[in-house]
Write an enzyme that holds these catalytic residues in place. Structure first.
Site, PDB file in Angstrom:
ATOM      1  CD  GLN A 121      -2.475   1.217   2.760  1.00 25.31           C
ATOM      2  OE1 GLN A 121      -1.887   0.801   3.753  1.00 25.31           O
ATOM      3  NE2 GLN A 121      -3.699   1.705   2.802  1.00 25.31           N
ATOM      4  N   GLY A 122       0.851   1.982  -1.110  1.00 23.44           N
ATOM      5  CA  GLY A 122       1.644   3.207  -1.196  1.00 23.44           C
ATOM      6  C   GLY A 122       0.760   4.431  -1.033  1.00 23.44           C
ATOM      7  CB  SER A 124       2.028   7.040   4.425  1.00 24.13           C
ATOM      8  OG  SER A 124       0.935   6.459   5.066  1.00 24.13           O
ATOM      9  CD  GLU A 239      -5.289   0.265   6.137  1.00 22.93           C
ATOM     10  OE1 GLU A 239      -5.580   1.174   5.333  1.00 22.93           O
ATOM     11  OE2 GLU A 239      -4.137   0.085   6.567  1.00 22.93           O
TER      12      GLU A 239
END
Ligand SMILES: Cc1cc2nc3c(=O)[nH]c(=O)nc-3n(C[C@H](O)[C@H](O)[C@H](O)COP(=O)(O)OP(=O)(O)OC[C@H]3O[C@@H](n4cnc5c(N)ncnc54)[C@H](O)[C@@H]3O)c2cc1C
Lengths: 377, 309
Positions: A121-122, A124, A239
């Protein structure tokens, strides 16, 4: 209000339990926390076994009851955790299932289920954490590609991922929530540099990612251009809403182990400690009930969990930390020894009030989106 | 598994809420307008004038009791053949939640449990009190006391709307009483959260509603989190009726009610510290209820024993 399961569901439970009893003893030993290729292979191998036995897609298909039975039974039996498959199975996958085109679903979902591809998961960035919509990683359109530049941080499992759910800014002029798009970026594309970061638990669980003119096909965009914030909300609702529910069962197992350990080492005679464990029993029972409630509610409203996930996440992340603090009290001075059971988990539990949105951010969400309180200026 | 209210359960809850609001408006147990700020017009704040500080112990409103009887509050779980509604614990929990929300005064649990056993209890004609642990609520106003209250000594009750006696020999507690008490606590906790949110939206300081300040917003958010966790626990315990589930429900509901009322008081500032403002009554009643059924300690021990059973 009904907490009972149908005969078919009970049959599913019995079949799963029997299968777990058969296969768990045949699993290879768990790789060490720093052996990432080993961990990837182990987690994918487990997913493949689930796939071959017909259990791979419970998270996306099947009734909520079946999903809960699956989580309950696998956790009780001490089956491997989703591990490197966390993002693919529990939030990128469900997001693509909900928001992707038929071609996108056909391309990305089966390999996740078969244990062939790992996602990360990119979201932040160094200057965009809690304020996620402040992200600056830029995607410029060039023919059929986006050309992506910028950097990401805290990317869990980046070292071993095949795909990244990437948030990029496609319109720098638009207001900050309006110019974002959600892309599936292949991790082997030229221009990506991954630099592991060491966590306070000692392992390189997450990484920094530098993106230097990385070409991502426009066809890899899920949702419309500049509509990525809405897609992101779907991802975050999975999430926060469902990704942690299996862990509640694991916490209940740990709590039982703590009581047994306390009886063995004499700490059980301490009424204050005993009562603390009793209270934690209440806590995790209630969290499991809240899970059942939320899952039933999500089912009734079309499958995407609501902001109620923030309520669960807030309480659960703190309860988990209290659980492992209680473990330390059971162990006394031995709690300083990282070879003792539960103590590595005590360290990793410290991330739960930060990752997936800090407790402060969750409280803002509960206050503003559920209770309707005004936004601060 | 479909752990949600059925439409009938939702309707029952709605009907009870409406009926209690009307009853509160009509009787002595009526709304008190709080000073300034966020009066909503129909807060069922109980027993305005009847509960001045230092007044003699409150009288039980017999009219209210009969109304509750007519609403089926006490007879809900009796078989239809015996004049009841033939419903179960989940439904009982929903109506007790509403009673807790409206802060209805009186020995609700004891009378409900006596329906079918004590003539007149089901109809609300007879008021039944019960010794629970070391306390009896509403002893002097009751027509019947179960199992008896030998040597009971009056206390100066912290809750102006719940007269209390202490009894020397501890009485046994019925787990159903613990569960219904938890449901009342849940209702009070929900009410506290609602009042706090209303006030936080209406009251302005420094040029904006105080609910925009995170310190206040986060208090409210935590209140809701406690309510929702308690709700799941209470409803589930009503479905399973297992002792450990009931013990868990009471711990969560006590926490939600007591801390919720405290936080609600904080959100109200100076007004929260006044006699007229409903908030102190929520807290005091929550305190009274949290002593029922052996108190939280007994539940914690039960749940500890459950871990090694
Ligand atoms: C173990 C772990 C794994 C992670 N994995 C991933 C991943 O795979 N992919 C990914 O994209 N990200 C990941 N993250 C990042 C995570 O989502 C962020 O760390 C988190 O959202 C907080 O952002 P930040 O670290 O920039 O902290 P900051 O936003 O700088 O926050 C610092 C402090 O300020 C507080 N704060 C900030 N804004 C407010 C506000 N408005 N009101 C009140 N308080 C505020 C925060 O609550 C916190 O206490 C991971 C983090 C951890 C710890």
């Amino acid at each position: 209000m009904d907490l009972s399961y149908t005969p078919e569901e009970e049959e599913f439970r019995a079949r799963l339990r029997e299968w777990l009893g058969k296969v768990l003893p045949t699993l290879p030993p768990k790789p060490s926390p720093d052996d990432w290729p080993g961990r990837r292979a182990y987690d994918l191998g487990w997913q493949r076994m689930l796939y071959d036995a017909g259990y791979a897609d419970v998270h996306w298909e099947g009734t909520p009851s079946v999903r809960l039975i699956f989580l309950e039974e696998t956790e009780k039996a001490g089956a491997p955790y989703v591990g490197a498959n966390f993002v693919g199975l529990l939030h990128a996958g469900p997001t693509i299932a909900a928001e992707g085109t038929p071609e996108q679903r056909a391309r990305w979902l089966p390999p996740v289920l078969r244990g062939e591809e790992v996602w990360c998961q990119g979201f932040s960035e160094p200057d965009a954490g809690s304020d996620l919509a402040a992200l600056r990683t830029r995607a410029r359109r060039d023919g059929d590609d986006y050309v992506v530049s910028g950097s990401k941080i805290w990317t869990s499992h980046a070292e071993v991922a095949d795909w990244c759910e990437l948030l990029v800014r496609t319109d720098p002029e638009a207001p900050k929530h309006k110019g974002i798009s959600w892309l599936a970026m292949p991790m082997d594309a030229p221009g990506i540099t991954v630099r592991p970061l060491r966590t306070l638990a000692g392992s390189a669980e997450f990484a920094e990612m530098f993106l230097d003119d990385v070409r991502v096909p426009v066809a890899n965009r899920v949702g419309d251009e500049n509509d990525g914030w809405r897609v992101t909300m779907v991802t975050l609702s999975f999430e926060r809403g469902t990704a942690f529910v299996g862990e509640v069962v694991a916490c209940r197992r740990v709590l039982g182990e703590l009581a047994v350990a306390a009886r063995r080492n004499g700490r059980w005679d301490d009424a204050a400690l005993r009562r603390r464990l009793g209270r934690l029993n209440a806590e995790f029972r209630a969290l499991w009930r809240l899970t059942q409630w939320n899952v039933s509610e999500a089912e009734a409203s079309g499958g995407v969990p609501g902001v109620g996930g923030s309520v669960f996440k807030l309480r659960y992340s703190h309860a988990r930390q209290e659980l492992y603090d209680a473990a330390a009290e059971v162990l006394g001075p031995d709690s300083l020894d990282l070879e003792r059971p539960w103590m590595p988990d005590r360290l990793s539990s410290l991330s739960y009030t930060i990752a997936a949105g800090t407790s402060q951010i969750q409280r803002n969400i509960v206050g503003e989106r559920i209770l309707g309180l005004p936004k601060g200026r | 598994m479909r752990f949600q209210l059925t439409s009938e359960q939702g309707a029952l809850r709605g009907a009870m809420r409406g009926a209690l609001r009307r009853t509160a408006g009509a009787g002595s147990w009526g709304p008190v307008a709080p000073r300034g700020g966020a009066a909503d017009g129909h807060s069922p704040a109980p027993l305005g004038g009847a509960a001045e500080p230092g007044a003699s112990p409150p009288r039980l409103d017999r009219e209210l009791w009969r109304t509750l009887g007519e609403l089926g509050f006490f007879s809900l779980r009796l078989p239809e053949a015996d004049g009841g509604a033939g419903l179960g614990l989940p439904e009982a929990v929903l109506v007790f939640e509403e009673a807790g929300r409206a802060l209805v005064p009186g020995p609700l649990v004891a009378t409900h449990l006596a329906a079918g056993e004590v003539p007149g209890a089901a109809e609300g004609e007879v008021v039944v009190a019960a010794a629970d642990g070391r306390l009896v609520e509403w002893l002097q106003e009751a027509d019947v006391v179960r199992p008896g209250a030998e040597g009971a000594v009056p206390m100066k009750s912290v809750d102006p709307l719940t007269p209390l006696h202490r009894v020397p020999a501890p009485a046994r507690t019925d787990p159903v009483a613990v569960l219904l008490t938890a449901a009342e606590q849940l209702g009070t906790a929900g009410r506290a959260c609602e009042l706090a949110v209303q006030h936080a939206r209406a009251r302005e300081q420094f040029g904006q509603p105080i609910g925009a300040f995170q310190a206040v917003k986060h208090l409210c958010a935590q209140m809701l989190v406690r309510v929702e966790v308690a709700r799941a626990a209470v409803y589930a315990a009503a479905v399973t009726a297992e002792r450990a589930d009931i013990a868990a429900a009471r711990l969560l509901a006590d926490e939600a009610a007591v801390r919720g009322a405290r936080d609600c008081l904080q959100v109200h500032g100076g007004m929260g510290f006044t006699w007229e403002c409903e908030v102190h009554l929520l807290l005091k009643r929550a305190w009274v209820r949290s002593e029922r059924g052996g108190g939280g300690t007994e539940s914690e021990e039960l749940l500890a024993a459950d871990l090694v059973a």
